[in-house]
Design an enzyme around this catalytic site. Structure first.
Site, PDB file in Angstrom:
ATOM      1  N   LYS A  23       2.804   1.889   2.559  1.00  0.00           N
ATOM      2  CA  LYS A  23       3.061   2.451   3.811  1.00  0.00           C
ATOM      3  C   LYS A  23       4.549   1.783   4.476  1.00  0.00           C
ATOM      4  O   LYS A  23       4.589   0.586   4.294  1.00  0.00           O
ATOM      5  CB  LYS A  23       1.852   1.825   4.696  1.00  0.00           C
ATOM      6  CG  LYS A  23       0.855   2.930   4.511  1.00  0.00           C
ATOM      7  CD  LYS A  23      -0.184   2.269   5.575  1.00  0.00           C
ATOM      8  CE  LYS A  23      -1.628   3.222   5.443  1.00  0.00           C
ATOM      9  NZ  LYS A  23      -2.581   2.670   6.538  1.00  0.00           N
ATOM     10  N   LYS A  36       0.965  -1.272   0.072  1.00  0.00           N
ATOM     11  CA  LYS A  36      -0.155  -0.048   0.058  1.00  0.00           C
ATOM     12  C   LYS A  36       0.793   1.283  -0.057  1.00  0.00           C
ATOM     13  O   LYS A  36       0.471   2.436   0.117  1.00  0.00           O
ATOM     14  CB  LYS A  36      -1.072   0.144   1.111  1.00  0.00           C
ATOM     15  CG  LYS A  36      -1.939  -1.315   1.232  1.00  0.00           C
ATOM     16  CD  LYS A  36      -2.978  -0.846   2.630  1.00  0.00           C
ATOM     17  CE  LYS A  36      -2.260  -1.431   3.708  1.00  0.00           C
ATOM     18  NZ  LYS A  36      -3.181  -1.473   4.892  1.00  0.00           N
TER      19      LYS A  36
END
Length: 152
Positions: free
Chosen positions: A46, A44
């Site tokens: 992150k 993602k």
């Protein structure tokens, strides 16, 4: 028995996370929390400060949380709802509409976020801290520690 399920990264856990988890727990008898794995977070985009194991342990230590499971993909939610017989899928209202496709499997609720706190804002604030200033503070604290040790 009414079972609630939710998901999150829970990096830099704060009062907003606790508020959400407690409100969800109060909606039922058991709260299942999916904590995003490190690999899923990387997919993602992150980068977490704490490992999956640490984040899962912290979340699992909260009194309102009954079960912690790893969240390794977006697609697993429907299967988790079936596996844990979840009656309610809950998320913060920043996700409104994103999980409505799960409605045939259980009730979907989006709860208001705590307005005074955000992990994103915390990370932005931490990124602004000057590393040179941190080193000066550390040296000052080391000096205080040396004085305390000398007095013992």
């Amino acid at each position: 028995m009414r079972i609630i399920i939710t998901y999150g990264t829970f990096d830099l856990i704060h009062i907003g996370h606790l508020n959400l988890l407690e409100r969800l727990a109060n909606m039922g008898d058991k709260l299942v929390v999916g904590v995003s794995t490190d690999d899923f977070n990387l997919s993602k985009g992150k980068q977490c400060l704490y490992s999956f194991e640490e984040r899962a342990r912290i979340v699992g230590a909260l009194q309102c949380v009954d079960i912690v499971i790893p969240e390794s993909s977006w697609e697993q939610k429907e299967q988790d709802i079936q596996t844990y017989h979840a009656d309610i899928f809950g998320m913060g209202d920043d996700w409104v509409g994103k999980f409505d496709h799960l409605a045939p499997a259980c009730k979907i609720v989006y709860l208001p976020r705590t307005p005074t706190i955000s992990t994103t804002e915390l990370k932005r604030s931490l990124a602004k801290i000057d590393p040179v200033a941190i080193q000066k503070i550390k040296k000052g604290l080391d000096g205080v520690l040396d004085i305390v040790k000398a007095l013992e």
